[in-house]
Design an enzyme around this catalytic site. Sequence first.
Site, PDB file in Angstrom:
ATOM      1  N   GLU A 154      47.530  61.664  37.255  1.00  0.00           N
ATOM      2  CA  GLU A 154      46.735  62.886  37.170  1.00  0.00           C
ATOM      3  C   GLU A 154      46.319  63.398  38.550  1.00  0.00           C
ATOM      4  O   GLU A 154      46.115  62.618  39.479  1.00  0.00           O
ATOM      5  CB  GLU A 154      45.477  62.615  36.327  1.00  0.00           C
ATOM      6  CG  GLU A 154      45.809  62.253  34.893  1.00  0.00           C
ATOM      7  CD  GLU A 154      44.619  61.725  34.111  1.00  0.00           C
ATOM      8  OE1 GLU A 154      44.640  61.854  32.868  1.00  0.00           O
ATOM      9  OE2 GLU A 154      43.681  61.185  34.724  1.00  0.00           O
ATOM     10  N   GLU A 352      47.464  67.096  25.441  1.00  0.00           N
ATOM     11  CA  GLU A 352      47.611  65.706  25.007  1.00  0.00           C
ATOM     12  C   GLU A 352      46.298  65.276  24.357  1.00  0.00           C
ATOM     13  O   GLU A 352      45.240  65.842  24.639  1.00  0.00           O
ATOM     14  CB  GLU A 352      47.885  64.767  26.192  1.00  0.00           C
ATOM     15  CG  GLU A 352      49.177  65.034  26.920  1.00  0.00           C
ATOM     16  CD  GLU A 352      49.366  64.096  28.119  1.00  0.00           C
ATOM     17  OE1 GLU A 352      48.512  63.180  28.290  1.00  0.00           O
ATOM     18  OE2 GLU A 352      50.336  64.282  28.854  1.00  0.00           O
TER      19      GLU A 352
END
Length: 447
Positions: A154, A352
């Site tokens: 990330e 997600e």
Amino acid sequence: MLPLDTVRASGGGLNRKKAMNVSLQALKSAGVEGVMVDVWWGLVEKERPGSTTGAATPSSWRWPPGMASKSRPIPLPGWVVEEIDRDQDLAYTDQWGRRNYEYVSLGCDTLPVLKGRSPVQCYADFMRAFRDHFAAYLGSTIVEIQVGMGPAGELRYPSYPEMNGTWRFPGIGAFQCYDKYMIGSLKAAAEAAGKPEWGHGGPSDAGNYNNWPEDTSFFRRDGGWSGPYGEFFLSWYSQLLLDHGERILDRASAIFRELPAVKISVKVAGIHWHYGTRSHAPELTAGYYNTRERDGYLPIARMLARYGAIFNFTCVEMKDYEQPGDAQCGPEKLVRQVAQAASKAGVALAGENALPRYDEGAHEQILQTAAKGGGGGGGEMMCAFTYLRMNPDLFQSDNWRRFVSFVRKMAEGREPHRCLEQVEREAEIFVTTTGLPMETAVALTRQ
């Protein structure tokens, strides 16, 4: 998403090949369009610089691999760890001197600290090797590449490390800017601002990993975060993260430029706890300069838009009321804000789920969020959704029935022309007439 242990940590290769094949066939029959698997830097270039090894050849699935450099379950390449051992300032460092080996500090992005190459050069060479190895599949089987940008892939700082119990939900985390490279950048920025006294480190009154905002002088309601020093520091800290993302995307865009059928995506963390406070402390320590007075996601969205990248965001399945009330969590509000930023910047949004969920409530939340641009009409329909994760629990009878119904409703939501109740009935018939789920669940649990 495929299981984290899809690839063996020692020597590479697939775990449970037969079970994997059965599982993929089950997913395909249910209407799933593709799978995502991590391509671990720590395996691909494990032994020495430039020693990239071949990965398994993909099947005829749509297969968007995440090019992440994560530490669990597979650490950074051994030769990178050796360099960090020699110069520990290559690792992210907090104010107490704790080092984090999960990802190389972005403070040395452009410096030749990894055996003559910079970290950004290493990431670029890794992507180039991937492109060359899978050239025959790019644009057909492999349609999306999620470029790893930091911890867990990330775009963020490792501000809330769970290893060794350092951080626990819903702690505010801690700034990661105390390696010598980050401090050097901070000193230069402070001098340029005419405030050299601001260049010695992060705020000393920002508490520790497990504090809450009101426990600290810096993050409390009218704390230092909102003053001149806070604005200077947070602008510098967040801009370095944006600059890091820009560097990686610039290389990725150049490497995959000749492959218009392959999309590039970037994952941004859904840090929803303490979202209801003024300072949004956990987002700030992660590098997202998002407060009640400032939109921290629009700059990220605009950066992604410049490269045509997909904005991949998590916590799509969560509802505000499900979270601890005293932590002022706001996952729904956060997703709406991100959707609005993506829409404003003209960048595609994908989603997600943050936690494994098999219940209809979570599925319904995902359906609404995906269809309505953040669940409240905040933007365009999501371009994709990735379900976390394929595992034995997913194939248990009741979970599998709900999952099949969810997948088919997602497909119908894209081009609605039939009653969703009818879709659910058809999913029920499909599940009762196939014997795949239990066979798959048993196969996955066997080593």
